[in-house]
Design a protein around this motif. Structure first.
Motif, PDB file in Angstrom:
ATOM      1  N   LEU A  75       0.810  -1.212   0.000  1.00  0.00           N
ATOM      2  CA  LEU A  75       0.000   0.000   0.000  1.00  0.00           C
ATOM      3  C   LEU A  75       0.848   1.270   0.000  1.00  0.00           C
ATOM      4  N   GLY A  76       2.174   1.121  -0.038  1.00  0.00           N
ATOM      5  CA  GLY A  76       3.062   2.279  -0.053  1.00  0.00           C
ATOM      6  C   GLY A  76       3.808   2.514   1.237  1.00  0.00           C
ATOM      7  N   GLY A  77       3.722   1.601   2.191  1.00  0.00           N
ATOM      8  CA  GLY A  77       4.417   1.756   3.457  1.00  0.00           C
ATOM      9  C   GLY A  77       5.904   1.457   3.340  1.00  0.00           C
ATOM     10  N   LYS A  78       6.672   1.944   4.284  1.00  0.00           N
ATOM     11  CA  LYS A  78       8.106   1.685   4.348  1.00  0.00           C
ATOM     12  C   LYS A  78       8.583   1.975   5.759  1.00  0.00           C
ATOM     13  N   GLU A  79       9.823   1.618   6.034  1.00  0.00           N
ATOM     14  CA  GLU A  79      10.380   1.853   7.366  1.00  0.00           C
ATOM     15  C   GLU A  79      10.357   3.344   7.688  1.00  0.00           C
ATOM     16  N   LEU A  80       9.990   3.658   8.919  1.00  0.00           N
ATOM     17  CA  LEU A  80       9.894   5.049   9.329  1.00  0.00           C
ATOM     18  C   LEU A  80      11.274   5.697   9.407  1.00  0.00           C
ATOM     19  N   ASP A  81      11.328   6.960   9.000  1.00  0.00           N
ATOM     20  CA  ASP A  81      12.533   7.768   9.148  1.00  0.00           C
ATOM     21  C   ASP A  81      12.352   8.724  10.325  1.00  0.00           C
ATOM     22  N   PRO A  82      13.418   9.202  10.902  1.00  0.00           N
ATOM     23  CA  PRO A  82      13.306  10.191  11.990  1.00  0.00           C
ATOM     24  C   PRO A  82      12.732  11.512  11.492  1.00  0.00           C
ATOM     25  N   GLU A  83      12.098  12.240  12.397  1.00  0.00           N
ATOM     26  CA  GLU A  83      11.661  13.599  12.109  1.00  0.00           C
ATOM     27  C   GLU A  83      12.847  14.545  12.284  1.00  0.00           C
ATOM     28  N   LYS A  84      12.953  15.538  11.415  1.00  0.00           N
ATOM     29  CA  LYS A  84      14.066  16.491  11.473  1.00  0.00           C
ATOM     30  C   LYS A  84      13.502  17.909  11.480  1.00  0.00           C
ATOM     31  N   SER A  85      14.147  18.778  12.263  1.00  0.00           N
ATOM     32  CA  SER A  85      13.645  20.144  12.371  1.00  0.00           C
ATOM     33  C   SER A  85      14.768  21.160  12.237  1.00  0.00           C
ATOM     34  N   LYS A  86      14.375  22.372  11.814  1.00  0.00           N
ATOM     35  CA  LYS A  86      15.232  23.549  11.831  1.00  0.00           C
ATOM     36  C   LYS A  86      14.524  24.589  12.689  1.00  0.00           C
ATOM     37  N   ASN A  87      15.289  25.242  13.563  1.00  0.00           N
ATOM     38  CA  ASN A  87      14.690  26.143  14.541  1.00  0.00           C
ATOM     39  C   ASN A  87      15.422  27.487  14.557  1.00  0.00           C
ATOM     40  N   LEU A  88      14.630  28.544  14.654  1.00  0.00           N
ATOM     41  CA  LEU A  88      15.189  29.893  14.712  1.00  0.00           C
ATOM     42  C   LEU A  88      14.401  30.690  15.750  1.00  0.00           C
ATOM     43  N   SER A  89      15.109  31.398  16.613  1.00  0.00           N
ATOM     44  CA  SER A  89      14.447  32.256  17.595  1.00  0.00           C
ATOM     45  C   SER A  89      15.300  33.502  17.838  1.00  0.00           C
ATOM     46  N   PHE A  90      14.626  34.597  18.138  1.00  0.00           N
ATOM     47  CA  PHE A  90      15.338  35.826  18.497  1.00  0.00           C
ATOM     48  C   PHE A  90      14.380  36.721  19.288  1.00  0.00           C
ATOM     49  N   GLY A  91      14.949  37.588  20.117  1.00  0.00           N
ATOM     50  CA  GLY A  91      14.113  38.462  20.924  1.00  0.00           C
ATOM     51  C   GLY A  91      14.954  39.339  21.826  1.00  0.00           C
ATOM     52  N   LEU A  92      14.283  39.935  22.796  1.00  0.00           N
ATOM     53  CA  LEU A  92      14.984  40.802  23.740  1.00  0.00           C
ATOM     54  C   LEU A  92      14.335  40.704  25.106  1.00  0.00           C
ATOM     55  N   THR A  93      15.099  41.033  26.100  1.00  0.00           N
ATOM     56  CA  THR A  93      14.604  41.130  27.465  1.00  0.00           C
ATOM     57  C   THR A  93      15.085  42.443  28.054  1.00  0.00           C
ATOM     58  N   SER A  94      14.237  43.065  28.875  1.00  0.00           N
ATOM     59  CA  SER A  94      14.582  44.389  29.391  1.00  0.00           C
ATOM     60  C   SER A  94      14.037  44.562  30.806  1.00  0.00           C
ATOM     61  N   THR A  95      14.745  45.355  31.590  1.00  0.00           N
ATOM     62  CA  THR A  95      14.318  45.704  32.951  1.00  0.00           C
ATOM     63  C   THR A  95      14.328  47.222  33.069  1.00  0.00           C
ATOM     64  N   PRO A  96      13.253  47.879  32.610  1.00  0.00           N
ATOM     65  CA  PRO A  96      13.226  49.351  32.653  1.00  0.00           C
ATOM     66  C   PRO A  96      13.281  49.902  34.069  1.00  0.00           C
ATOM     67  N   GLN A  97      12.666  49.152  35.024  1.00  0.00           N
ATOM     68  CA  GLN A  97      12.677  49.556  36.424  1.00  0.00           C
ATOM     69  C   GLN A  97      13.082  48.353  37.273  1.00  0.00           C
ATOM     70  N   ASP A  98      13.484  48.602  38.499  1.00  0.00           N
ATOM     71  CA  ASP A  98      13.905  47.509  39.360  1.00  0.00           C
ATOM     72  C   ASP A  98      12.776  46.527  39.635  1.00  0.00           C
ATOM     73  N   ASN A  99      11.524  47.005  39.593  1.00  0.00           N
ATOM     74  CA  ASN A  99      10.392  46.136  39.915  1.00  0.00           C
ATOM     75  C   ASN A  99       9.582  45.740  38.679  1.00  0.00           C
ATOM     76  N   PHE A 100      10.148  45.956  37.504  1.00  0.00           N
ATOM     77  CA  PHE A 100       9.417  45.629  36.274  1.00  0.00           C
ATOM     78  C   PHE A 100      10.382  45.128  35.206  1.00  0.00           C
ATOM     79  N   ASN A 101      10.011  43.999  34.578  1.00  0.00           N
ATOM     80  CA  ASN A 101      10.803  43.485  33.449  1.00  0.00           C
ATOM     81  C   ASN A 101       9.882  42.823  32.444  1.00  0.00           C
ATOM     82  N   PHE A 102      10.343  42.738  31.217  1.00  0.00           N
ATOM     83  CA  PHE A 102       9.552  42.093  30.166  1.00  0.00           C
ATOM     84  C   PHE A 102      10.492  41.462  29.145  1.00  0.00           C
TER      85      PHE A 102
END
Length: 315
Positions: free
Chosen positions: A171-198
């Motif tokens: 029916l078209g089946g075959k041995e399974l291959d592993p899943e492969k991924s590419k990942n990209l992330s970027f961002g920033l973190t900041s603490t404008p005040q001593d009691n506040f961060n984002f």
């Protein structure tokens, strides 16, 4: 530490996985005396009799062919280097090499960096690859279930078969291959005040050879009339953004209130299917569920109030 500004880490991992399917009581999966009654004709209606389900009702037991103890070993070594390139910039690299007893070797890596724009704001980003071997259950599971055919109203046998079985291969089946991924992330973190961060982070993931079970395919077999199997069916892309904020309030009585607000936007799109015998192995309904079953937007607000009272101890 290799030097004052360089840290080096390494490790070794061994993992053994075992998937066991015990053979069920024969009556739970063997054909009974009336299994072929559907070949007989009811003289009062001139129609074939309805065939009873094979084995136990609803979900048949595990056959002698499907039973077994399936094991695999996985060995991995990994390294990580962090380098303070300057007072403002940190660079990190990681490498992981793995050997699977049933899927061979793979090498995956990661490069990440962090840069301080100011004493209160930092940029960060990472690029990496990923790898997930099929589980022994996906590779070795065999099962039969009884369901109703909506078109004719009769009970039918649906089978989940090994991807490498003779029937699946036809029916078209075959041995399974592993899943492969590419990942990209970027961002920033900041603490404008001593009691506040984002923080704000964007991410993008491409997943190839994503494993899924095929649609039910009509077959002519002694045990069931429709069959499906696991295959490397899909290519998907996921993108999103995470935003988190934290605010702290200190009260005169010594109590503290922590307010956390987070937002996530996440979208997954199926961008392609690997054809099985010239057809898409996954139905449009399943594609819709993959893309829409989870909310695209989620907001979470958490408030934690800490109260400190008096306490005494006796000696």
């Amino acid at each position: 530490p290799l030097r004052d500004n360089v840290n080096f880490a390494y490790g070794f991992e061994w993992r053994e996985e075992t998937y066991i399917m015990d053979e069920s009581q024969p009556e739970a999966w063997m054909q009974g005396a009336l299994a072929e009654v559907g070949l007989l004709i009811d003289p009062s209606t001139a129609d074939n009799y309805a065939s009873p389900p094979i084995g136990s009702n609803g979900l048949s037991g595990t056959t002698s062919d499907g039973a077994g103890r399936f094991q695999r070993d996985n060995y991995a070594i990994y390294t990580d280097i962090e380098w303070d390139f300057s007072a403002a910039t940190l660079i990190q690299t990681a490498l992981r090499a793995e050997k699977f007893s049933d899927f061979g070797n793979t090498i995956n890596g990661k490069v990440a960096a962090r840069h301080k724009l100011t004493n209160k704001t930092t940029l960060r980003g990472a690029v990496s690859t990923g790898y997930r071997a099929p589980t022994p259950g996906q590779s070795k599971y065999t099962g039969i279930r009884t369901s109703a055919d909506v078109a004719c109203g009769l009970l039918t046998q649906d089978g989940t078969i090994l991807p490498t079985s003779d029937l699946a291969v036809s029916l078209g089946g075959k041995e399974l291959d592993p899943e492969k991924s590419k990942n990209l992330s970027f961002g920033l973190t900041s603490t404008p005040q001593d009691n506040f961060n984002f923080s704000v982070d964007f991410y993008w993931i491409e997943l190839k050879d994503r494993i899924a079970k095929t649609i039910d395919i009509p077959v002519t077999d002694t045990l069931f009339s429709r069959a499906s199997f696991y295959t490397n069916a899909l290519t998907s892309k996921t993108s999103g953004v995470d935003i988190t904020t934290q605010y702290y309030i200190s009260w005169e009585n010594g109590a503290n209130t922590h307010i956390n607000l987070s937002y996530n936007h996440n979208e997954t799109k199926i961008t392609g299917q690997n054809l099985v015998n010239g057809i898409n192995p996954v139905s449009d309904r399943m594609i819709f569920n993959i893309e829409n079953s989870l909310p695209k937007d989620r907001v979470t607000l958490t408030l934690t109030h800490l109260v400190y009272g008096e306490w005494q101890t006796k000696v």
